[in-house]
Design a protein around this motif. Structure first.
Motif, PDB file in Angstrom:
ATOM      1  N   LEU A 223       0.831  -1.198   0.000  1.00 26.29           N
ATOM      2  CA  LEU A 223       0.000   0.000   0.000  1.00 26.29           C
ATOM      3  C   LEU A 223       0.868   1.252   0.000  1.00 26.29           C
ATOM      4  CD1 LEU A 223      -2.760  -0.998   2.579  1.00 26.29           C
ATOM      5  CD2 LEU A 223      -3.078  -0.639   0.137  1.00 26.29           C
TER       6      LEU A 223
ATOM      7  N   THR B 129       1.149   2.861  -4.127  1.00 22.83           N
ATOM      8  CA  THR B 129       0.100   3.859  -4.309  1.00 22.83           C
ATOM      9  C   THR B 129       0.680   5.257  -4.200  1.00 22.83           C
ATOM     10  OG1 THR B 129      -1.439   2.327  -3.280  1.00 22.83           O
ATOM     11  CG2 THR B 129      -2.181   4.598  -3.546  1.00 22.83           C
TER      12      THR B 129
ATOM     13  N   ILE C 212      -6.885   5.014   5.201  1.00 19.48           N
ATOM     14  CA  ILE C 212      -6.836   3.554   5.255  1.00 19.48           C
ATOM     15  C   ILE C 212      -6.611   3.127   6.703  1.00 19.48           C
ATOM     16  CG2 ILE C 212      -5.714   1.478   4.369  1.00 19.48           C
ATOM     17  CD1 ILE C 212      -4.693   3.188   2.033  1.00 19.48           C
TER      18      ILE C 212
ATOM     19  N   ALA D  90      -3.428  -2.676  -4.270  1.00 19.53           N
ATOM     20  CA  ALA D  90      -3.034  -1.349  -3.816  1.00 19.53           C
ATOM     21  C   ALA D  90      -3.574  -0.271  -4.742  1.00 19.53           C
ATOM     22  CB  ALA D  90      -1.514  -1.260  -3.729  1.00 19.53           C
TER      23      ALA D  90
END
Length: 452
Positions: free
Chosen positions: A254, A258, A283, A440
């Motif tokens: 992640l 990203t 998140i 992701a």
């Protein structure tokens, strides 16, 4: 054949990840303490956990093992104090003070003397550093560790070692002449004096106390994270360690895959293990031990199933609950189902006034290569997917996608399922896991897509 992760490889990989997140301040240490699940330690206090791991450190153990011999040569200072005596002389006579005393009494009593009496001073800077350090270690091993009847504790501190250190700390004549450790306030000047000492006893005491203070202040320098990770993982059960490893590796994807995502330092009373943010997304990452999601479905005994198999199952649950109450006194209602995913990751759109849930990942982790365990995990994950949309457990919006991920340690599957993705733990050690790279990217799209 699919490669499985050994316990040693798992420890190495997890400690590396943990050190990174500790240094960034992005791990909720309260949640981490619960997740580590130490045998024999009913502790949810991060400061106490850090004290324990400091005391388990090899440098600390070596320092204490050398202490009985070193403390015999403890540093002191020879001082003299003015003492007024009656009819006796202690040390050398301070004639100026004595004559002043005689003058004040009109020279009537010349049996009184002011003497410069020698004495040995133990309350010096180096000894204050030493005693404060020993107090931190002593209270930890005697209060937090002594009662732990598990092998992992005895690998670091045996009963005999704790008893010997306890006697030395309480009964040694030299240590007893220094102020009690809990009453000592160590200054920067004290630390400097110990650091510059020519005796290893004090230079090592300085290094350890400095390390302890930085640890307690959450200053995760490289030596501090090495100290923590050297022992932090050892008491944890291997399955729990495997779950943390999976979480950390997903976090890495992640974070790396990203654009614009950043780990966010944990603040407040959240139970999330970690949080990440972009300009328009938040998140939240939860682990089983501290997750807010607990699927719980009580049995409604007013409804009689029409199918005879379901009716027998209902009757068996009632019989079980009644027998449990009679045998143990436990007063619990029959439960049709209860479960909690190992990993839950929730993605929120923060561009609106109220954060809107836009995507969810549910993960089940099994530290096993057995087919039966794989099937169990698959069944649990399929059930979690269904319950996630039921009665608002996680989702009220049917359009929000759910990604379902099952991770095992060495079980091989040849095919693919529409709704559930299976990974092996060894795949997470690589930097090229397409499903996580896609995951992701998909998590942070503006418009939700259908789940996997």
């Amino acid at each position: 054949m699919t490669r499985s992760l050994t316990a040693d490889a798992l420890v190495d990989a997890t400690t590396e990840e943990l050190a990174t997140y500790l240094r960034s301040g992005a791990i909720n240490t309260r949640a981490l303490t619960e997740s580590l699940d130490y045998e024999g330690l009913d502790i949810d206090d991060w400061d106490r956990i850090k004290r324990i791991h400091f005391s388990l450190n090899a440098d600390v153990h070596e320092f204490i093992s050398k202490l009985p011999e070193r403390v015999r040569r403890i540093k002191t200072e020879n001082q003299r104090e003015h003492v007024t005596t009656q009819g006796e002389v202690r040390g050398s006579i301070n004639w100026s003070g004595t004559l002043r005393t005689w003058s004040e009494s009109g020279y009537v009593d010349r049996s009184r003397f002011v003497c410069d009496t020698p004495y040995t001073k133990y309350d010096i800077a180096e000894n204050r550093v030493l005693k404060r350090l020993l107090w931190h270690i002593h209270r930890t091993v005697t209060t937090d560790l002594r009662g732990v009847e598990y092998d992992w504790r005895r690998q670091y501190w045996t009963d005999d070692q704790i008893d010997r250190f306890d006697r030395l700390y309480k009964q040694n004549v030299h240590l007893n002449r220094i102020a009690p450790g809990q009453q000592i306030s160590v200054t920067d000047q004290d630390l400097t004096a110990a650091r510059r000492s020519r005796l290893d006893l004090y230079t090592e005491a300085y290094e350890l106390l400095d390390r302890y203070q930085r640890l307690q202040s959450d200053q995760f320098d490289s030596d501090i994270t090495e100290l923590l990770t050297e022992t932090l993982i050892i008491p944890a059960s291997t399955p729990t360690l495997f779950e943390l490893f999976c979480i950390f590796r997903i976090l890495r994807y992640l974070n790396d895959e990203t654009p614009g995502v950043q780990l966010r330092p944990i603040a407040g009373e959240t139970t999330a293990l970690a949080q990440l943010e972009t300009e328009d997304r938040r998140i939240e990452v939860y682990h089983d031990q501290n997750g807010a999601i607990d699927f719980h479905e009580p049995l409604d005994q007013t409804v009689v199933p029409t199918h005879p198999t379901f009716k027998r199952y209902q009757d068996a649950l009632v019989d079980y609950t009644d027998a449990l109450r009679e045998l143990t006194g436990s007063d619990r209602d029959p439960v049709l189902y209860r479960g909690r995913p190992d990993i839950v990751i929730e993605i929120y759109d923060t561009t609106t006034g109220d954060s809107e849930l836009v995507s969810v990942l549910i993960g089940e982790v099994k530290y096993s290569s057995a087919a039966q365990t794989f099937r169990q995990g698959l069944e649990e994950l399929a059930t979690y997917r269904r319950f996630a949309r039921h009665d608002g457990y996680i989702l009220d919006d049917p359009d929000v996608p759910i990604t379902s991920l099952l991770v095992t340690n060495g079980y091989s599957t040849a095919g693919a399922a529409d709704e559930i993705t299976h990974l092996n733990g060894s795949e997470l050690l690589t930097d090229d896991v397409e499903v996580l790279r896609s995951f992701a990217a998909d998590l942070l799209v503006t418009t939700p897509t259908t789940g996997m």
